[in-house]
Design a protein around this motif. Structure first.
Motif, PDB file in Angstrom:
ATOM      1  N   ILE A 332      68.729  46.293 -85.452  1.00 51.98           N
ATOM      2  CA  ILE A 332      69.409  47.795 -85.401  1.00 51.98           C
ATOM      3  C   ILE A 332      68.694  48.725 -85.079  1.00 51.98           C
ATOM      4  O   ILE A 332      69.068  49.752 -84.481  1.00 51.98           O
ATOM      5  CB  ILE A 332      70.345  47.931 -86.719  1.00 51.98           C
ATOM      6  N   GLY A 333      67.471  48.914 -85.881  1.00 48.60           N
ATOM      7  CA  GLY A 333      66.338  49.882 -85.491  1.00 48.60           C
ATOM      8  C   GLY A 333      65.912  50.175 -84.078  1.00 48.60           C
ATOM      9  O   GLY A 333      65.949  51.213 -83.631  1.00 48.60           O
ATOM     10  N   GLU A 334      65.696  48.891 -83.488  1.00 49.12           N
ATOM     11  CA  GLU A 334      65.473  48.588 -82.188  1.00 49.12           C
ATOM     12  C   GLU A 334      66.453  49.219 -81.316  1.00 49.12           C
ATOM     13  O   GLU A 334      66.326  49.985 -80.232  1.00 49.12           O
ATOM     14  CB  GLU A 334      65.074  47.232 -81.783  1.00 49.12           C
ATOM     15  N   ALA A 335      67.734  48.990 -81.443  1.00 49.11           N
ATOM     16  CA  ALA A 335      68.966  49.571 -80.664  1.00 49.11           C
ATOM     17  C   ALA A 335      68.861  50.990 -81.007  1.00 49.11           C
ATOM     18  O   ALA A 335      69.114  51.747 -79.837  1.00 49.11           O
ATOM     19  CB  ALA A 335      70.058  48.642 -80.873  1.00 49.11           C
ATOM     20  N   ALA A 336      68.785  51.583 -82.209  1.00 51.00           N
ATOM     21  CA  ALA A 336      68.817  52.978 -82.241  1.00 51.00           C
ATOM     22  C   ALA A 336      67.867  53.661 -81.652  1.00 51.00           C
ATOM     23  O   ALA A 336      67.896  54.685 -81.085  1.00 51.00           O
ATOM     24  CB  ALA A 336      68.770  53.093 -83.768  1.00 51.00           C
ATOM     25  N   ARG A 337      66.837  53.144 -81.690  1.00 48.05           N
ATOM     26  CA  ARG A 337      65.420  53.739 -80.841  1.00 48.05           C
ATOM     27  C   ARG A 337      65.649  53.733 -79.148  1.00 48.05           C
ATOM     28  O   ARG A 337      65.671  54.899 -78.792  1.00 48.05           O
ATOM     29  CB  ARG A 337      64.049  52.821 -81.027  1.00 48.05           C
ATOM     30  N   ASP A 338      66.273  52.645 -78.798  1.00 46.26           N
ATOM     31  CA  ASP A 338      66.487  52.952 -77.389  1.00 46.26           C
ATOM     32  C   ASP A 338      67.802  53.827 -76.916  1.00 46.26           C
ATOM     33  O   ASP A 338      67.854  54.443 -76.097  1.00 46.26           O
ATOM     34  CB  ASP A 338      66.923  51.691 -76.837  1.00 46.26           C
ATOM     35  N   ALA A 339      68.681  53.750 -78.085  1.00 44.29           N
ATOM     36  CA  ALA A 339      69.821  54.732 -77.915  1.00 44.29           C
ATOM     37  C   ALA A 339      69.497  56.222 -77.950  1.00 44.29           C
ATOM     38  O   ALA A 339      69.937  57.270 -77.167  1.00 44.29           O
ATOM     39  CB  ALA A 339      70.856  54.524 -78.892  1.00 44.29           C
TER      40      ALA A 339
END
Length: 346
Positions: A332-339
């Motif tokens: 989830i943190g990786e996806a939030a960083r990309d978003a």
């Protein structure tokens, strides 16, 4: 996103949501984590040693929400009803029926009818076996998952609020405030955190709030550097200077113009801070300095697995739940960083 879940978003947030969904691993991790967390919040309806509903002599009873005595069901004593007592079970079956949750054990319920000494291996009665005190492992995992996530969320929220405030003050005002603040953080962050947590926890009988307060003393520094850097950069931008020239006070400038930009980087770090909070609580429970004895804890279950190598289901079950939870948060943190990264556009 399903139409019934659609929420009007501005173009920037709409792009961020598309970027988040484009990371399939993080998107599905968010769904899985949310389902598991919501399920753990209703743990009393999944694993409990009390029926969800009792129908007795044309009346309905709700033992999950209210406490009834044995005399309410035709017993002889005014003690709290023990719904696992064969005598009470016979009374309920003779004059009514009971609706039980899938797991008929709470986190502290001891199975006194084990065919082998505890810890007992997995069976039809105890799906993942029991611990060394005869308590159901599935029930303790469900309740332990809930406590771990709630503790992590509470600690993440409190430490983030303090960290954002401190970082904002240092970055916006600079000068001596920033100088003395950085020197204090350098000294405070150099302390051996885990050792101090163990020492402080040994003074009193720790509980949820006590552990939260102790860990908050050292976890608030996680976001200070990020927020400070954003405020140092943003305080000299042209629109901030223009707002100051128009007579806007410092508090309004910080909240309206600088903080929204700093929150982009802050939100990216939140899942990883939550990961660290859960890991620290598990470590303290594993060492015996965490939650009170008997409380459902993933760390305590890991410690039991270490002490009972002949019962591998203890360590494997706790490790599987803990690794799954932490992995989902990382995704989830990786996806939030990309978003939130403006350079990413899908």
């Amino acid at each position: 996103m399903p139409r019934w879940l659609s929420i009007p978003l501005n173009p920037i947030n709409a792009r961020r949501w598309r970027n988040f969904r484009a990371n399939r691993r993080g998107y599905w991790a968010l769904w899985i984590f949310s389902i598991l967390f919501v399920g753990s919040l209703s743990a009393e309806f999944i694993a409990n040693d009390k029926p969800l509903l009792v129908y007795y002599r044309s009346r309905f009873y709700f033992p999950t929400f209210a406490e009834y005595s044995e005399t309410d069901f035709g017993g002889e004593f005014k003690t709290p009803a023990d719904y696992r007592d064969p005598y009470l079970i016979e009374l309920l079956e003779a004059h009514g029926w009971s609706l039980w949750p899938p797991v008929r054990y709470s986190f502290d319920t001891i199975n006194y009818e084990l065919p082998v000494p505890a810890p007992a291996p997995p069976s039809r009665e105890n799906w993942l076996g029991t611990d060394d005190q005869g308590r159901d492992v599935v029930a303790r995992l469900i309740y332990g998952y809930r406590i771990s996530v709630l503790f992590g969320i509470a600690l993440t929220f409190c430490s983030s609020v303090i960290g954002v405030i401190v970082g904002a003050l240092q970055g916006f005002y600079g000068g001596r405030i920033d100088l003395f603040g950085q020197r204090f953080i350098e000294i405070w962050s150099s302390l051996p955190v885990l050792l101090l947590l163990i020492i402080l926890s040994s003074f009193v009988q720790p509980n949820f709030l006590w552990l939260l307060g102790i860990m908050l003393l050292f976890s608030w520094m996680a976001l200070v550097d990020v927020v400070r850097a954003e405020f140092l950069r943003g305080r000299n931008l042209e629109y901030v200077r223009a707002a100051r020239a128009l007579g806007l006070n410092n508090l309004a400038i910080m909240l309206r113009h600088v903080l929204p930009n700093a929150m982009v980087a802050t939100i990216t770090f939140l899942p990883f801070i939550l990961n660290g909070a859960i890991g620290t609580l598990t470590s303290l429970d594993f060492l015996g300095f965490g939650l009170p004895p008997g409380a459902p804890s993933l760390g305590e279950l890991l410690a039991q697995g270490k002490a009972n190598l002949h019962a591998p289901w203890l360590g494997i079950s706790a490790f599987a739940v803990l690794s799954t939870m932490l992995s989902l948060l990382v995704f989830i943190g990786e996806a939030a960083r990309d978003a939130l990264d403006p350079r990413h556009s899908f």
